[in-house]
Design a protein around this motif. Structure first.
Motif, PDB file in Angstrom:
ATOM      1  N   ARG B   4       1.694   3.148   4.507  1.00  0.00           N
ATOM      2  CA  ARG B   4       1.287   4.468   4.054  1.00  0.00           C
ATOM      3  C   ARG B   4       1.361   4.494   2.522  1.00  0.00           C
ATOM      4  NH1 ARG B   4       3.305  10.185   4.233  1.00  0.00           N
ATOM      5  NH2 ARG B   4       5.437   9.457   4.022  1.00  0.00           N
ATOM      6  N   VAL B   5       0.286   4.936   1.901  1.00  0.00           N
ATOM      7  CA  VAL B   5       0.254   4.979   0.435  1.00  0.00           C
ATOM      8  C   VAL B   5       0.075   6.424  -0.018  1.00  0.00           C
ATOM      9  CG1 VAL B   5      -0.854   4.108  -1.651  1.00  0.00           C
ATOM     10  CG2 VAL B   5      -0.845   2.709   0.410  1.00  0.00           C
ATOM     11  N   ASP B  27       2.128  -7.460   0.700  1.00  0.00           N
ATOM     12  CA  ASP B  27       2.920  -7.093  -0.484  1.00  0.00           C
ATOM     13  C   ASP B  27       2.181  -6.027  -1.306  1.00  0.00           C
ATOM     14  OD1 ASP B  27       1.035  -8.428  -2.153  1.00  0.00           O
ATOM     15  OD2 ASP B  27       2.069 -10.328  -1.838  1.00  0.00           O
ATOM     16  N   THR B  28       2.882  -5.514  -2.316  1.00  0.00           N
ATOM     17  CA  THR B  28       2.330  -4.386  -3.084  1.00  0.00           C
ATOM     18  C   THR B  28       1.080  -4.792  -3.856  1.00  0.00           C
ATOM     19  OG1 THR B  28       3.984  -4.870  -4.796  1.00  0.00           O
ATOM     20  CG2 THR B  28       4.444  -3.028  -3.318  1.00  0.00           C
ATOM     21  N   GLN B  29       1.040  -6.056  -4.307  1.00  0.00           N
ATOM     22  CA  GLN B  29      -0.136  -6.510  -5.054  1.00  0.00           C
ATOM     23  C   GLN B  29      -1.381  -6.492  -4.153  1.00  0.00           C
ATOM     24  OE1 GLN B  29      -0.463  -6.963  -8.229  1.00  0.00           O
ATOM     25  NE2 GLN B  29      -2.612  -7.542  -8.022  1.00  0.00           N
ATOM     26  N   GLU B  30      -1.193  -6.860  -2.895  1.00  0.00           N
ATOM     27  CA  GLU B  30      -2.325  -6.848  -1.966  1.00  0.00           C
ATOM     28  C   GLU B  30      -2.809  -5.423  -1.701  1.00  0.00           C
ATOM     29  OE1 GLU B  30      -0.964 -10.805   0.547  1.00  0.00           O
ATOM     30  OE2 GLU B  30      -1.777  -9.106   1.682  1.00  0.00           O
ATOM     31  N   VAL B  31      -1.861  -4.503  -1.629  1.00  0.00           N
ATOM     32  CA  VAL B  31      -2.235  -3.099  -1.424  1.00  0.00           C
ATOM     33  C   VAL B  31      -3.064  -2.621  -2.617  1.00  0.00           C
ATOM     34  CG1 VAL B  31      -1.380  -0.735  -1.193  1.00  0.00           C
ATOM     35  CG2 VAL B  31      -0.215  -2.603  -0.001  1.00  0.00           C
ATOM     36  N   LYS B  32      -2.567  -2.964  -3.802  1.00  0.00           N
ATOM     37  CA  LYS B  32      -3.249  -2.555  -5.030  1.00  0.00           C
ATOM     38  C   LYS B  32      -4.660  -3.141  -5.078  1.00  0.00           C
ATOM     39  CE  LYS B  32      -2.301  -2.612  -9.995  1.00  0.00           C
ATOM     40  NZ  LYS B  32      -1.383  -3.097 -11.034  1.00  0.00           N
ATOM     41  N   LEU B  48       2.509   3.424 -11.980  1.00  0.00           N
ATOM     42  CA  LEU B  48       3.666   2.707 -11.485  1.00  0.00           C
ATOM     43  C   LEU B  48       3.579   2.683  -9.962  1.00  0.00           C
ATOM     44  CD1 LEU B  48       5.945   4.782 -10.178  1.00  0.00           C
ATOM     45  CD2 LEU B  48       6.413   5.253 -12.556  1.00  0.00           C
ATOM     46  N   ILE B  49       4.229   1.690  -9.375  1.00  0.00           N
ATOM     47  CA  ILE B  49       4.221   1.548  -7.920  1.00  0.00           C
ATOM     48  C   ILE B  49       5.665   1.653  -7.430  1.00  0.00           C
ATOM     49  CG2 ILE B  49       3.695   0.006  -5.983  1.00  0.00           C
ATOM     50  CD1 ILE B  49       1.475  -1.198  -7.642  1.00  0.00           C
ATOM     51  N   SER B  50       5.861   2.480  -6.405  1.00  0.00           N
ATOM     52  CA  SER B  50       7.191   2.551  -5.810  1.00  0.00           C
ATOM     53  C   SER B  50       7.089   2.190  -4.334  1.00  0.00           C
ATOM     54  CB  SER B  50       7.795   3.941  -5.989  1.00  0.00           C
ATOM     55  OG  SER B  50       7.135   4.862  -5.141  1.00  0.00           O
ATOM     56  N   VAL B  51       8.178   1.640  -3.814  1.00  0.00           N
ATOM     57  CA  VAL B  51       8.297   1.369  -2.380  1.00  0.00           C
ATOM     58  C   VAL B  51       9.543   2.083  -1.898  1.00  0.00           C
ATOM     59  CG1 VAL B  51       8.691  -0.391  -0.612  1.00  0.00           C
ATOM     60  CG2 VAL B  51       7.113  -0.848  -2.493  1.00  0.00           C
ATOM     61  N   ASN B  59       5.795  -7.730  -8.048  1.00  0.00           N
ATOM     62  CA  ASN B  59       5.161  -7.642  -6.743  1.00  0.00           C
ATOM     63  C   ASN B  59       6.267  -7.662  -5.673  1.00  0.00           C
ATOM     64  OD1 ASN B  59       3.286  -7.678  -4.757  1.00  0.00           O
ATOM     65  ND2 ASN B  59       2.864  -9.874  -4.898  1.00  0.00           N
ATOM     66  N   GLN B  60       6.163  -6.778  -4.698  1.00  0.00           N
ATOM     67  CA  GLN B  60       7.227  -6.719  -3.688  1.00  0.00           C
ATOM     68  C   GLN B  60       6.661  -6.892  -2.283  1.00  0.00           C
ATOM     69  OE1 GLN B  60      10.263  -3.701  -4.246  1.00  0.00           O
ATOM     70  NE2 GLN B  60      10.432  -3.417  -2.031  1.00  0.00           N
ATOM     71  N   ARG B  61       7.333  -7.709  -1.477  1.00  0.00           N
ATOM     72  CA  ARG B  61       6.928  -7.881  -0.070  1.00  0.00           C
ATOM     73  C   ARG B  61       7.169  -6.588   0.683  1.00  0.00           C
ATOM     74  NH1 ARG B  61       5.085 -12.321   1.625  1.00  0.00           N
ATOM     75  NH2 ARG B  61       5.073 -11.648   3.796  1.00  0.00           N
ATOM     76  N   LEU B  62       6.311  -6.320   1.651  1.00  0.00           N
ATOM     77  CA  LEU B  62       6.413  -5.066   2.393  1.00  0.00           C
ATOM     78  C   LEU B  62       6.978  -5.304   3.786  1.00  0.00           C
ATOM     79  CD1 LEU B  62       2.999  -3.532   1.356  1.00  0.00           C
ATOM     80  CD2 LEU B  62       5.269  -2.860   0.537  1.00  0.00           C
ATOM     81  N   GLU B  63       7.758  -4.338   4.240  1.00  0.00           N
ATOM     82  CA  GLU B  63       8.287  -4.337   5.603  1.00  0.00           C
ATOM     83  C   GLU B  63       7.548  -3.235   6.350  1.00  0.00           C
ATOM     84  OE1 GLU B  63      10.629  -6.450   6.412  1.00  0.00           O
ATOM     85  OE2 GLU B  63      11.135  -7.159   4.398  1.00  0.00           O
TER      86      GLU B  63
END
Lengths: 389, 77
Positions: B4-5, B27-32, B48-51, B59-63
């Protein structure tokens, strides 16, 4: 010491054990600079004055315009055309004669900001443009002053306490830890272009004033390490955890001398440099990439920045580390320097030419953004002409 | 994986809504990248990107179940 009249005036503060006489005396001794006497500055000024901050500086070079009156409730119809800082001082002096006011009607710049800031304990950012926001942030970092940040967009607001050092000496994040790179000019419209709900700055500006009083008196949890987001349409607050990012802070000028040489209008892309830096277009770079023995590619982005382009991987030195690693940069080859948009690479070249005598450096125009756009053959569409691929 | 973004400020105008689901990103880079290919105007934007309401530096891996937010700076004062 509070005089008799002040004791009566501030009695509701004195009743609060968290503030009391001691807290009110701290408020009286405090000196607060409010930068921008507009939407955010007006409500902040009115409450800080009412609450008895001893000395308040008001920095604004602008004049009251009829379109300000929808949200800047310190000004009246007969103030139109008058300097905001002067009008604010005359009105606020009547609100609380125990407060001393200083007005600054010059435009803040890299030459005067440190002087102006030096007389204050806390700074409130109520500015309306990115060049001044970065200037104020960097000056506060150099002078180690807390910066009460607020900004607004249509129905949304952001608030945080930046550059705050707590009682244990821990330093909080700065504006550059949130937004290391300024947005492209025109990509984030201001209130005059896109509109703003009149009461929105009233809400955000009073939150800034509340954080200011908390910092002065040392009560509660300051909004440091947190970015508060407000949405007036949803009528909701949310919060993001934010942290210091030393790499990004290091991209800012680190001393008064460096700040005085930093052109913030240029940094924010509002004007092009008058310097004679050589540049190459992405098309030119593409055509000379085959002669790799004669060229060196220097990426001055941070190591984690995306995208990494295989064809352009060569030497990587983040802007902040350029002085320490300059020896790795060739003085004989044609060196193409690049970053995301071409701004940081330009700064790197300026520094290398000035301090290390380089003459063989070329800036990649538009940076990696231009490269990826030209690679994908999908030129950016203007707003209103969005499409799905 | 579905993510969800949430979008803020001018990004809402570009994407046309303040919240959307993105699938198949690890990961966040792929979402972007995925959103930028769909809405090229995003490439011109700083944000900015937050998780899970925490600013990410790299870049952060997503769960599964992570909530991502894209937040641009605001100019107004």
């Amino acid at each position: 010491m509070l005089n008799k009249n002040e004791i009566v005036r501030y009695s509701r503060h004195l009743l609060l054990p968290e503030i009391g006489t001691e807290g009110q005396e701290k408020i009286k001794r405090a000196r607060v600079l409010v930068i921008g006497a507009g939407g955010l500055g007006c409500p902040a000024l009115q409450y800080l004055t009412a609450m008895g901050v001893g000395e308040i500086g008001i920095a604004d070079f602008d004049k009251v315009d009829v379109s300000n009156l929808q949200r800047q409730i310190l000004y009246f119809v007969d103030d139109i055309g008058k300097l905001k800082a002067e009008t604010a001082v005359s009105r606020l002096s009547r609100q609380n004669p125990f407060v001393k006011f200083n007005k600054y009607t010059v435009r803040l710049d890299n030459q005067n900001i440190l002087d102006i800031l030096s007389g204050y304990h806390v700074v409130i950012d109520g500015t309306d443009n990115f060049a001044t926001r970065y200037l104020v942030n960097d000056a506060c970092v150099i002078m180690n002053k807390p910066l009460i940040y607020g900004s607004i967009y249509k129905f949304e607001g952001q608030v945080s306490v930046l550059n705050f050092t707590d009682s244990s000496g821990n330093q909080g994040p700065t504006y550059r830890c949130l937004f290391p790179t300024p947005p492209l000019p025109g990509s984030v419209p201001g209130c005059s272009e896109i509109g703003v709900l009149g009461i929105l700055p009233g809400i955000i500006g009073t939150l800034q004033a509340a954080e200011t009083i908390k910092i002065i008196t040392g009560i509660g949890n300051p909004l440091s390490g947190r970015l508060l987001l407000f949405d007036a349409l949803a009528m909701s607050f949310s919060e993001l955890k934010i942290e210091r990012n030393t790499g990004w802070i290091n991209n800012a000028p680190k001393s008064a001398a460096e700040l005085a040489k930093t052109d913030y209008e240029y940094f924010c892309g509002n004007k092009t440099s008058e310097s004679s830096i050589k540049s190459v277009s992405v098309e030119t770079l593409r055509s000379i990439l085959g002669n790799s023995s004669e060229i060196q590619l220097l990426d001055v982005r941070e190591p984690f920045e995306e995208p990494q382009i295989n064809e352009l991987v060569d030497l990587q030195i983040p802007l902040g580390e350029i002085p320490d690693q300059a020896h790795l940069i060739s003085k004989s080859k044609k060196v193409i320097v690049f970053c995301r948009s071409g701004q940081r690479s330009k700064r790197a070249i300026e520094q290398l030419e000035k301090d290390f005598g380089y003459t063989n450096l070329h800036n990649l125009k538009g940076g990696i953004m231009a490269w990826t756009i030209s690679s994908s053959n999908s030129p950016l569409k203007e707003r209103g002409d969005m499409h799905s691929e | 994986m579905n993510s969800r973004v949430r979008l803020f400020g001018s990004l809402v105008e570009i994407v046309g809504k303040s919240e959307l689901n993105v699938s198949g990103c690890s990961d966040t880079q792929e979402v972007k990248e995925k959103l930028a290919s769909e809405f090229p105007q995003l490439r011109k934007c700083e944000f900015l990107i937050s998780v899970d309401r925490k600013l990410v530096k790299n870049n952060q891996r997503l769960e599964p179940g992570n909530e991502i937010a894209f937040l641009p700076p605001f100019a107004g004062g």
